[in-house]
Design an enzyme around this catalytic site. Structure first.
Site, PDB file in Angstrom:
ATOM      1  N   HIS A  23      -6.894  -5.561   2.564  1.00 31.81           N
ATOM      2  CA  HIS A  23      -5.914  -5.116   3.142  1.00 31.81           C
ATOM      3  C   HIS A  23      -5.249  -5.874   4.300  1.00 31.81           C
ATOM      4  O   HIS A  23      -6.090  -6.527   4.958  1.00 31.81           O
ATOM      5  CB  HIS A  23      -6.183  -3.701   3.996  1.00 31.81           C
ATOM      6  CG  HIS A  23      -6.859  -2.596   3.222  1.00 31.81           C
ATOM      7  ND1 HIS A  23      -5.904  -1.364   3.208  1.00 31.81           N
ATOM      8  CD2 HIS A  23      -8.017  -2.215   2.940  1.00 31.81           C
ATOM      9  CE1 HIS A  23      -6.776  -0.597   2.365  1.00 31.81           C
ATOM     10  NE2 HIS A  23      -8.040  -0.852   2.126  1.00 31.81           N
ATOM     11  N   GLN A  78     -14.407   2.990   1.396  1.00 31.37           N
ATOM     12  CA  GLN A  78     -13.991   2.573   0.217  1.00 31.37           C
ATOM     13  C   GLN A  78     -13.349   3.747  -0.755  1.00 31.37           C
ATOM     14  O   GLN A  78     -14.366   4.288  -0.765  1.00 31.37           O
ATOM     15  CB  GLN A  78     -14.666   1.470  -0.417  1.00 31.37           C
ATOM     16  CG  GLN A  78     -14.133   0.788  -1.927  1.00 31.37           C
ATOM     17  CD  GLN A  78     -14.713  -0.180  -2.559  1.00 31.37           C
ATOM     18  OE1 GLN A  78     -16.046  -0.334  -2.209  1.00 31.37           O
ATOM     19  NE2 GLN A  78     -14.149  -0.902  -3.470  1.00 31.37           N
ATOM     20  N   HIS A 133     -10.256  -4.941  -2.986  1.00 26.14           N
ATOM     21  CA  HIS A 133      -9.029  -5.141  -2.492  1.00 26.14           C
ATOM     22  C   HIS A 133      -9.073  -5.717  -0.956  1.00 26.14           C
ATOM     23  O   HIS A 133     -10.054  -5.314  -0.206  1.00 26.14           O
ATOM     24  CB  HIS A 133      -8.252  -4.168  -2.372  1.00 26.14           C
ATOM     25  CG  HIS A 133      -8.739  -2.984  -2.120  1.00 26.14           C
ATOM     26  ND1 HIS A 133      -9.608  -2.057  -2.915  1.00 26.14           N
ATOM     27  CD2 HIS A 133      -8.588  -2.208  -0.904  1.00 26.14           C
ATOM     28  CE1 HIS A 133     -10.045  -1.223  -2.162  1.00 26.14           C
ATOM     29  NE2 HIS A 133      -9.401  -1.163  -1.096  1.00 26.14           N
ATOM     30  N   ASP A 185       0.847  -1.162  -0.204  1.00 24.15           N
ATOM     31  CA  ASP A 185      -0.024   0.027   0.003  1.00 24.15           C
ATOM     32  C   ASP A 185       0.988   1.258  -0.028  1.00 24.15           C
ATOM     33  O   ASP A 185       1.819   1.183   0.728  1.00 24.15           O
ATOM     34  CB  ASP A 185      -0.981   0.164   1.181  1.00 24.15           C
ATOM     35  CG  ASP A 185      -1.908   1.069   1.020  1.00 24.15           C
ATOM     36  OD1 ASP A 185      -3.172   0.541   1.091  1.00 24.15           O
ATOM     37  OD2 ASP A 185      -1.730   2.356   1.239  1.00 24.15           O
TER      38      ASP A 185
HETATM   39  P1  AMP Z   1      -9.659   1.443   0.387  1.00 29.03           P
HETATM   40  O1  AMP Z   1     -10.006   2.647   1.364  1.00 29.03           O
HETATM   41  O2  AMP Z   1      -9.978   0.302   0.915  1.00 29.03           O
HETATM   42  O3  AMP Z   1     -10.343   1.697  -0.846  1.00 29.03           O
HETATM   43  O4  AMP Z   1      -8.201   1.746   0.495  1.00 29.03           O
HETATM   44  C1  AMP Z   1      -7.689   1.837  -1.120  1.00 29.03           C
HETATM   45  C2  AMP Z   1      -6.117   1.870  -0.457  1.00 29.03           C
HETATM   46  O5  AMP Z   1      -5.285   2.064  -1.808  1.00 29.03           O
HETATM   47  C3  AMP Z   1      -5.538   2.841   0.335  1.00 29.03           C
HETATM   48  O6  AMP Z   1      -5.016   2.419   1.477  1.00 29.03           O
HETATM   49  C4  AMP Z   1      -4.423   3.490  -0.516  1.00 29.03           C
HETATM   50  O7  AMP Z   1      -3.340   3.987   0.295  1.00 29.03           O
HETATM   51  C5  AMP Z   1      -4.182   2.524  -1.625  1.00 29.03           C
HETATM   52  N1  AMP Z   1      -3.445   2.950  -2.796  1.00 29.03           N
HETATM   53  C6  AMP Z   1      -4.030   4.010  -3.509  1.00 29.03           C
HETATM   54  N2  AMP Z   1      -3.312   4.072  -4.721  1.00 29.03           N
HETATM   55  C7  AMP Z   1      -2.357   3.085  -4.593  1.00 29.03           C
HETATM   56  C8  AMP Z   1      -1.299   2.971  -5.566  1.00 29.03           C
HETATM   57  N3  AMP Z   1      -0.988   3.657  -6.743  1.00 29.03           N
HETATM   58  N4  AMP Z   1      -0.337   1.973  -5.085  1.00 29.03           N
HETATM   59  C9  AMP Z   1      -0.654   1.428  -3.844  1.00 29.03           C
HETATM   60  N5  AMP Z   1      -1.539   1.491  -2.975  1.00 29.03           N
HETATM   61  C10 AMP Z   1      -2.238   2.505  -3.384  1.00 29.03           C
END
Ligand code: AMP
Length: 139
Positions: free
Chosen positions: A104, A96, A102, A33
């Site tokens: 985590h 989200q 995804h 992440d």
């Molecule tokens: P969510 O709130 O469950 O949708 O989490 C989305 C996650 O994606 C967040 O923890 C972000 O830090 C992560 N994220 C967004 N863009 C990227 C990226 N380019 N590479 C890695 N992680 C990302």
């Protein structure tokens, strides 16, 4: 971003933007992440394009489930964490931000870095009706 637009994870899957890849197979990609809640915070995504868990095919869901234990084990070995949370958000009100399924993997450390949850639990009400309603809704 709308729930229907392509997401940044599509670009990662297409190789158009880089990621710190830790695992890949035919159905699943896992990478660090970019804004970790703690050291070793990993995202595990299906290659299938689905916004929410309930839209995911059984095949992709099975592939996700199959790799999670070994990815958790690898994160523990690499970071030394003994505890961790799995988090999977569905919908903007459920936090989200990226509308591509995804999971985590978030290590929890002694310094309390990791996922912080206010667990505001209630008491179980309407349990008979609810149990029956959910049972009948399973397709
Ligand atoms: P969510 O709130 O469950 O949708 O989490 C989305 C996650 O994606 C967040 O923890 C972000 O830090 C992560 N994220 C967004 N863009 C990227 C990226 N380019 N590479 C890695 N992680 C990302």
């Amino acid at each position: 971003m709308s729930e229907h637009d392509p997401t940044i994870f599509d670009a990662i899957l297409a190789g158009d933007i880089p990621c710190h890849r830790v695992y890949e197979d035919d159905h699943v990609l896992a990478f660090l992440d970019i804004n970790p809640l703690s050291r070793g915070h990993v995202l595990v995504i299906p290659k299938e394009r689905a916004r929410f868990m309930h839209e995911l095919s059984e095949e992709s869901a099975a592939a996700l489930g199959r790799v999670l234990p070994k990815l958790c084990k690898a994160v523990m070995a690499a970071t030394g964490c003994e505890h961790y949370n799995l988090l999977q958000n569905n919908g903007a009100p459920a936090h989200q931000a990226v509308f591509h399924v995804h999971v985590h993997i978030i290590p929890k450390f002694e310094d309390d870095s990791g996922l912080c949850i206010e667990w505001d639990s209630g008491s179980l009400e309407d349990s008979e009706h609810l149990t029956q309603a959910i049972r009948e809704a399973i397709t």
